[in-house]
Design a protein around this motif. Structure first.
Motif: not given
Ligand code: SF4
Length: 759
Positions: A648-657, A670-674, A689-695, A703-704
């Motif tokens: 259930s947890l992995r299905s919400l976040h399947p890949d390292p971002l 690079i596009s989101d998800g590449d 890739a997860s594109l974000s204005y967070e930084a 992620e680690h």
């Protein structure tokens, strides 16, 4: 397990037994201990929910504990001891054996190493978090008879540095945000005051719930009027709700601290009474920060001067205010100095040990005495065989730190020596998946650890580390299958003790403690007098309290007695004099301890080794790797390398971002998800890739802790722990001169699009 008669922690209705407990062991294993209620039917857990009676967590649970039944009954759980011929490491040639056979094998191997090489040739590798952190040292000393234990992580950069700084500057255990955790009526207690501001520095407590801090307390306080000052390169949820967000360049915390202290002192905003009476070295501290104007700080940290100035004013002039510091302090070679500044700033503002400030605890012997006795149970000549650098460097870590053992960096050097003073022959991995999580340059660790003749591992699942290295794997029980005591902050500044109450039968698994007790009785019987864990816990409790485990079990949680202003009443010092338990008896703004180790008494800023402004690398390298890479931000679904196999947890976040600013991504096509390779002179990893204005566009975040339980287990794949691992990019032994702090969160990198995880 007994019946439910008169057990307040266990009730029964319609054939369903409800067990109240605190979660504190693998998995979901935090040093926090949230209150859980497990519904048990026919000996099986059918539901886990939050315990509204737990005074701190008050019914709240994060997804990791809510998904606990998926862990408990996971088809891949290790359920029996298994052994494998050392020549078959990395292959799935496991043979199921009994516990007696496993224990016989351990005893034979340990005694062989003792006789042929000496006890110091045995060692323990540990990870973070659960009870195991308490037990790991003791596995080394009280079972293997060796001083050698390592947390692997470069620069011991997890919690230990902050604890050591707290010891040195305050003479106290880890100082924590005062969220009224000691009081049964919490925020309504008349002794308590809501902090006006909370500085959240290098920490994301909503997701991490780290150590003794329950992140939701920050939200409680926001609802009661606390405003936030968040110091973080990323726009976290808390930063988005802050009055001030100081979005610094990773690794520049000491420069930022210099600037904050400078504004508070130059503008005369500090607490004169507290400084005059209870601080040592103020003049020197003030001089040291005097040249760090907000404008200079802006150049280094990228934090606008005005924002820094206003945040410093808001914090210093609105008392009581509070502050919390996170792993970012441990994870930089300049972290000891940044921590020095953090503690200095909260001290000169007069926020220590006051209502709504930062809590400090009185000295306590619960567990601490036993852990100390464990170390000194070794003969001095064996204790002297702690693995340490042959040239005497890192003496703060080696001789004076809060976490005993061998530095991971030194351990690697030792393993790579042609003729080390003694060889490492037998290892015991207790709660560590180092290849996926903590080890900088994990493939180098793997190569070097292969030379160890015999490895034991305690684990709950087959991991890359166990598959690669173990010759014997011992299946450990979950927190629902054994008893124990939860201690926030490992017994120092503990606002409550919580009972881990057993809900279901452990089958053929055993707790880390039980394994330690069983093998201790075989190998060092003179120091293992206890019949079982409860007898041990009772004896430890009696060093501080007149009640025992069964009393705690009944109540599930017992908050600790607490009072403020202990520095005035002599309750912070072992000798009962007023003041702080430091050599000067005061908060040491200028350290009297560091110079004893040849270290600077005052804080300073040091540019990270791999940075756009570093003078330790060439301009060519800086040009080739133009981005600043930070790592390790928390995700609420996973705890370090755990939970990747929980459906259930992995299905919400399947890949390292890898989080990339859209402008930066566009520059690189690079596009989101590449899939994206992240690379620097030390190594490379691949994440999505997860594109974000967070930084800031110049900063990326990886992620680690990723490995892929669905992939091939056998070598060389080993479930893929090296593929997405940002620790491939972390240099070996670029650490503080104290031995503390490695730049896990501040290196450089370049990015480029690739076809997939295996590209
Ligand atoms: S913080 Fe989350 S995973 Fe950790 S004990 Fe609490 S609910 Fe469980």
């Amino acid at each position: 397990m007994g019946t439910t008669d008169e057990k307040k922690w266990m009730t029964e209705e319609d054939g369903i037994i409800k067990v109240r407990s605190c979660a504190w062991s693998a998995p979901g294993d935090h040093p926090t201990g949230c209150g859980v209620i497990m519904s048990v039917k026919d000996g099986k857990i059918i539901k886990v929910e939050g315990d509204p009676e737990h005074p701190i967590s008050q019914g709240r649970l994060c997804p990791r504990c809510l998904a606990f039944d998926e862990v408990q009954y996971h088809p891949d759980r290790l359920l029996h001891p298994m052994k494998r011929d050392p020549k078959d490491r990395g292959t799935d040639k496991w043979e199921r054996i009994t516990w007696d056979e496993a224990y016989d094998l351990i005893e034979t191997e340990v005694r062989r190493v003792w006789e042929q090489h000496g006890p110091e040739c045995c060692f323990v590798i540990t990870g973070t978090g659960r009870e195991t952190t308490l037990w790991a040292n003791v596995y080394a000393t009280n079972v293997l008879g060796s001083p050698n234990r390592t947390g692997v992580i470069s620069g011991a950069s997890c919690y230990g540095p902050r604890c050591t700084m707290a010891n040195y500057h305050l003479g106290a255990g880890y100082p924590e945000l005062d969220y009224a955790a000691f009081f049964p009526d919490r925020y309504d207690d008349p002794r308590y005051e809501v902090p006006k501001y909370i500085v959240i520095w290098g920490k994301d407590p909503i997701y991490s719930n780290s150590d003794g801090l329950f992140g939701h307390a920050v939200v409680d306080l926001m609802q009661r009027g606390s405003k936030l000052i968040v110091i973080d390169p990323r726009l976290t949820w808390l930063a988005a709700h802050a009055e001030y967000h100081l979005q610094l360049r990773p690794g520049t915390d000491a420069a930022l601290g210099m600037g904050l202290a400078n504004v508070i002192i130059q503008e005369d905003l500090y607490d004169h009474e507290f400084v005059d009476e209870w601080c040592y070295g103020f003049k020197a501290f003030a001089e040291c920060v005097s040249e760090w104007t907000p404008e200079r700080v802006e150049e280094v940290t990228w934090v606008p001067a005005d924002v820094l100035r206003e945040a410093a004013r808001a914090f210093a002039t609105n008392g009581p205010s509070s502050a919390m510091w996170g792993l970012a302090f441990d994870m930089q070679e300049n972290g000891v100095q940044a921590g020095h500044l953090f503690l200095g700033i909260v001290a000169i503002c007069g926020y220590l040990d006051v209502p709504g400030g930062l809590t400090l605890a009185a000295p306590a012997s619960f567990m601490g005495k036993w852990r100390y006795d464990a170390v000194v149970s070794l003969p001095p000549e064996t204790r002297d065989k702690l693995i340490k650098p042959l040239d005497g460097r890192y003496s703060v870590y080696t001789t004076g730190g809060a976490m005993p053992g061998a530095l991971g960096d030194t351990m690697i050097d030792w393993l790579e020596m042609e003729n080390p003073p003694f060889p490492l022959k037998l290892g015991w991995i207790v709660g560590s998946n180092l290849l996926a999580c903590s080890a900088a340059q994990p493939e180098r660790w793997l190569k070097n650890l292969q030379q160890v003749e015999f490895f034991i591992a305690n684990e709950i699942f087959m991991t890359p580390t166990v598959m690669a290295l173990a010759d014997l794997v011992l299946p450990v029980s979950t927190w629902a299958e054994h008893i124990g005591i939860v201690m926030p902050h490992f017994g120092r500044n503990t606002h409550f003790l919580g009972a881990m109450n057993q809900a279901v039968d452990p089958g053929d698994t055993k707790s880390d403690f039980q394994i330690m007790l069983d093998m201790g009785k075989r190998l060092r019987p003179d120091i293992w007098p206890w019949e079982d864990e409860e007898a041990f816990l009772d004896e430890q409790l009696h060093t501080e309290y007149d009640w025992d485990f069964k009393d705690l079990q009944q109540d599930v949680v017992r908050q600790q007695p607490f009072e403020y202003y202990k520095f005035r009443t002599g309750k912070l010092r072992a000798d009962k004099d007023p003041g702080f338990d430091t050599p000067t008896g005061l908060v040491e703004l200028k350290s009297s301890i560091y110079p004893m180790f040849g270290e600077e008494a005052l804080p300073f800023f040091k540019e990270p080794y791999y940075s756009p402004y570093s003078d330790r690398i060439s301009d060519e390298v800086k040009a080739e790797y133009p981005l600043v890479l930070t790592t390790g931000g928390r995700n609420i679904l996973y705890f370090h390398s755990e939970h990747r196999n929980v459906p259930s947890l992995r299905s919400l976040h399947p890949d390292p971002l890898v989080t990339i600013h859209p402008e930066t991504a566009a520059k690189h096509g690079i596009s989101d998800g590449d899939w994206v390779a992240i690379e620097n002179p030390e190594g490379r990893c691949v994440q999505r890739a997860s594109l974000s204005y967070e930084a800031d566009p110049r900063i990326i975040h990886c992620e680690h802790g990723w490995w892929f339980p669905e992939q091939t287990s056998e070598a060389p794949n080993l479930y893929g722990p090296f593929k997405a691992n940002p620790n491939n990019l972390i240099p070996h032994e670029i650490i503080g001169s104290t031995g503390y702090g490695a730049n896990y969160k501040s290196v450089i990198a370049k990015i480029y699009k690739v076809d997939g995880l295996d590209s």
